[in-house]
Design an enzyme around this catalytic site. Structure first.
Site, mmCIF file in Angstrom:
data_model
loop_
_atom_site.group_PDB
_atom_site.id
_atom_site.type_symbol
_atom_site.label_atom_id
_atom_site.label_comp_id
_atom_site.label_asym_id
_atom_site.label_seq_id
_atom_site.Cartn_x
_atom_site.Cartn_y
_atom_site.Cartn_z
ATOM 1 N N GLY A 205 0.857 -1.236 0.196
ATOM 2 C CA GLY A 205 0.124 -0.021 -0.088
ATOM 3 C C GLY A 205 0.840 1.231 -0.027
ATOM 4 O O GLY A 205 0.299 2.307 0.440
ATOM 5 N N GLU B 4 4.827 -6.824 0.503
ATOM 6 C CA GLU B 4 4.476 -7.473 -0.874
ATOM 7 C C GLU B 4 4.061 -6.114 -1.635
ATOM 8 O O GLU B 4 2.800 -6.285 -1.942
ATOM 9 C CB GLU B 4 3.681 -8.427 -0.434
ATOM 10 C CG GLU B 4 2.368 -8.143 0.573
ATOM 11 C CD GLU B 4 1.443 -9.101 0.904
ATOM 12 O OE1 GLU B 4 2.034 -10.205 0.799
ATOM 13 O OE2 GLU B 4 0.223 -8.935 0.972
ATOM 14 N N PRO B 5 4.981 -5.311 -1.699
ATOM 15 C CA PRO B 5 4.488 -4.363 -2.913
ATOM 16 C C PRO B 5 4.397 -4.660 -4.364
ATOM 17 O O PRO B 5 5.307 -5.566 -4.781
ATOM 18 C CB PRO B 5 5.838 -3.102 -2.514
ATOM 19 C CG PRO B 5 6.901 -4.030 -2.395
ATOM 20 C CD PRO B 5 6.380 -5.282 -1.424
ATOM 21 N N GLY B 6 3.379 -4.065 -5.032
ATOM 22 C CA GLY B 6 3.527 -4.046 -6.425
ATOM 23 C C GLY B 6 4.030 -2.850 -7.058
ATOM 24 O O GLY B 6 4.566 -2.396 -7.653
ATOM 25 N N ARG C 58 -7.008 2.363 -15.722
ATOM 26 C CA ARG C 58 -7.117 2.695 -14.300
ATOM 27 C C ARG C 58 -7.760 4.312 -14.467
ATOM 28 O O ARG C 58 -8.544 4.468 -13.229
ATOM 29 C CB ARG C 58 -5.746 3.177 -13.304
ATOM 30 C CG ARG C 58 -4.760 1.855 -13.352
ATOM 31 C CD ARG C 58 -3.555 2.054 -12.716
ATOM 32 N NE ARG C 58 -3.581 2.239 -11.372
ATOM 33 C CZ ARG C 58 -3.406 3.534 -10.788
ATOM 34 N NH1 ARG C 58 -2.990 4.541 -11.706
ATOM 35 N NH2 ARG C 58 -3.548 3.894 -9.506
ATOM 36 N N TYR D 153 -10.477 3.750 -11.507
ATOM 37 C CA TYR D 153 -10.510 4.472 -10.285
ATOM 38 C C TYR D 153 -10.460 5.815 -10.420
ATOM 39 O O TYR D 153 -9.913 6.499 -9.392
ATOM 40 C CB TYR D 153 -9.213 4.039 -9.629
ATOM 41 C CG TYR D 153 -8.811 2.592 -9.640
ATOM 42 C CD1 TYR D 153 -9.641 1.849 -9.104
ATOM 43 C CD2 TYR D 153 -7.342 2.168 -10.278
ATOM 44 C CE1 TYR D 153 -9.360 0.283 -8.846
ATOM 45 C CE2 TYR D 153 -7.137 0.725 -10.065
ATOM 46 C CZ TYR D 153 -8.034 -0.071 -9.325
ATOM 47 O OH TYR D 153 -7.648 -1.289 -9.328
ATOM 48 N N CYS E 159 -15.977 2.563 -28.016
ATOM 49 C CA CYS E 159 -17.176 3.096 -28.102
ATOM 50 C C CYS E 159 -17.754 3.172 -26.797
ATOM 51 O O CYS E 159 -18.840 2.256 -26.437
ATOM 52 C CB CYS E 159 -18.136 2.480 -29.237
ATOM 53 S SG CYS E 159 -17.247 2.937 -30.595
ATOM 54 N N GLU E 160 -17.548 4.051 -25.742
ATOM 55 C CA GLU E 160 -17.860 4.313 -24.546
ATOM 56 C C GLU E 160 -17.034 5.245 -23.992
ATOM 57 O O GLU E 160 -16.057 5.444 -24.498
ATOM 58 C CB GLU E 160 -17.858 3.094 -23.590
ATOM 59 C CG GLU E 160 -18.504 2.673 -22.630
ATOM 60 C CD GLU E 160 -18.621 1.197 -21.970
ATOM 61 O OE1 GLU E 160 -18.371 0.929 -20.928
ATOM 62 O OE2 GLU E 160 -18.510 0.359 -22.726
ATOM 63 N N TYR F 196 -0.376 -2.206 -12.811
ATOM 64 C CA TYR F 196 -2.015 -2.077 -13.125
ATOM 65 C C TYR F 196 -2.201 -1.409 -14.555
ATOM 66 O O TYR F 196 -3.305 -0.879 -14.750
ATOM 67 C CB TYR F 196 -2.821 -1.570 -12.105
ATOM 68 C CG TYR F 196 -2.448 -2.221 -10.627
ATOM 69 C CD1 TYR F 196 -2.814 -3.725 -10.363
ATOM 70 C CD2 TYR F 196 -1.726 -1.623 -9.728
ATOM 71 C CE1 TYR F 196 -2.452 -4.210 -9.257
ATOM 72 C CE2 TYR F 196 -1.370 -2.259 -8.555
ATOM 73 C CZ TYR F 196 -1.498 -3.466 -8.337
ATOM 74 O OH TYR F 196 -1.225 -4.109 -7.280
#
Ligand SMILES: *Cc1c(COP(=O)(O)O)cnc(C)c1O
Length: 403
Positions: A222, A263-265, A302, A306, A332-333, A360
């Protein structure tokens, strides 16, 4: 947002490999890994790379070579991790709401198992007893306070076994002869405040005293990275200093040394990534000027998912005058990457660069609108490697009947 890749290099890569394109800087990944390793060097730390952020085999291998373990959230990630050369005991499998059959299959593969549900823990104890040690994912119920967001550790979260259920856990351990070798928390993304992190850590340190077989405490991840040029990030050095003091006290109280896991991403790969996209059209409407790209939320989700901010630069016109654009995709959105964004004047055909695209980004890409997923390139000093080719229509159709 310091980097070793220059704008000219990025443009050259877009020319050579075509856009849209994901580019990763190996040196930035190593720098981030070492920053974290260094901050916790007196804690007997083991860093598990969270595979889901960017799951390319070459990236997993890079972290393995640095000495990392792997955090996997699905059996597929476990298998990819094993292919990348991680040994089973270096992989922690942290599933949520998967079938017990999948957990059994991961036990067969020999990886460490993290359990986040009382009913699963009970089934696990019934089947394996003390023969397979487990880690327990605890939900410490620490809630957002003001300017940051904690999305997985709060009371409404589906993750973890509540800290208030530890009495029940204790009963299961006794009656089923479970061996708990680790406790874990992962309280969500973008935690800026070191003290919030420490509050969570304090809860785990306290709790660990009740478990006699602890080998490690896993504090999840996080850590916040800078998305905007002037963003503040988690002060990893300060966190390291405070955690080290607390860790040492714990080991003394506990009677022996244990390992500390993270455990970082995002922290490890976000800043290493650039997503390069070509501008198809400039479209002036009554309300704004759109820059329409040859990509969309199918390739970088993303912002849509988000409302995430990605810094954007115009690689093709770095010295142009500044104008304001709304940057959108071709889906198309509605797929807006950025509203009212000041950018160097854009011409059709220009290459825009999305920063912080390592985590991500590709991992969430899809074939929506039947579009092909982009290629991925890893730059390591003066070496450039195509680590995933662009998809073809045959790839997209490969699993369909009636071809
Ligand atoms: C997603 C995830 C991580 C990584 O989170 P970041 O915010 O990318 O660092 C770590 N642990 C678990 C269990 C996760 O699900």
């Amino acid at each position: 947002m310091s980097t070793s890749i220059t704008q000219q290099q990025l443009i050259a890569l877009a020319d050579e490999y075509g856009a849209p394109l994901y580019v990763y800087d190996a040196e930035v990944m190593r720098r981030q890994y070492r920053k974290m390793e260094d901050a916790f060097k007196e804690c007997n730390v083991k860093i598990h790379y969270a595979a889901k952020a960017l799951t390319n085999l070459q990236v997993l291998r890079l972290f393995r070579e640095l000495g990392a373990g792997l955090d996997a959230v699905s059996i597929e990630e476990v298998k990819i991790g094993l292919m990348a050369g991680f040994s089973p005991e270096e992989i922690l499998y942290t599933p949520n709401c998967v079938s017990f059959a999948e957990i059994e299959a991961c036990v067969e593969l020999g990886v460490k198992i993290n359990i986040d549900n009382i009913s699963i823990l009970e089934q696990f104890g019934n089947k394996y007893g003390a023969t397979v040690p487990v880690c327990i994912r605890v939900n410490p119920h620490i809630m957002a306070g003001g300017h940051y967001k904690i999305s997985t550790g709060h009371i409404d979260s589906k993750f973890g076994i509540s800290i208030h259920q530890m009495r029940h856990v204790e009963r299961l351990i006794k009656s089923l002869n479970l061996k708990v070798e680790g406790i874990h928390m992962h309280t969500g993304s973008d935690i800026l405040d070191v003290d919030v992190f420490l509050n969570g850590a304090e809860i785990l340190f306290d709790l660990a005293l009740d478990f006699p077989d602890i080998q490690y405490i896993d504090f999840g991840s996080g850590f916040k990275v800078a998305y905007k040029p002037d963003d503040v990030t988690t002060d990893i050095k300060l966190l390291g200093k405070k955690m080290t003091a607390r860790y040492k006290k714990f080991c003394k109280d506990y009677g022996r040394d244990i390992q500390i896991h993270f455990e970082p991403g995002k922290f490890l790969v976000s800043e290493s990534g650039y997503f390069l996209a070509k501008v198809n059209v400039i479209k002036q409407t009554t309300a704004t000027v759109f820059a329409g790209l040859d990509t969309g939320f199918n390739h970088l989700m993303r912002p849509t998912l988000y409302d995430a901010y990605h810094h954007i630069t115009n690689l093709s016109n770095p010295h142009g005058k500044q104008r304001v654009y709304t940057v959108v995709g071709y889906i198309c959105e509605t797929d807006t990457f950025a509203w009212d964004r000041p950018l160097k004047e854009i011409n059709e055909g220009d290459i825009l660069c999305f920063h912080n695209a390592g985590a991500y980004g590709f991992a969430m890409a899809s074939n929506y609108n039947s579009r092909l997923r982009p290629a991925e390139v890893l730059v390591d000093g003066d070496k450039v490697k195509l680590i995933r080719r662009r998809e073809t229509l045959e790839d997209v159709l490969a699993t369909q009947a009636g071809l």
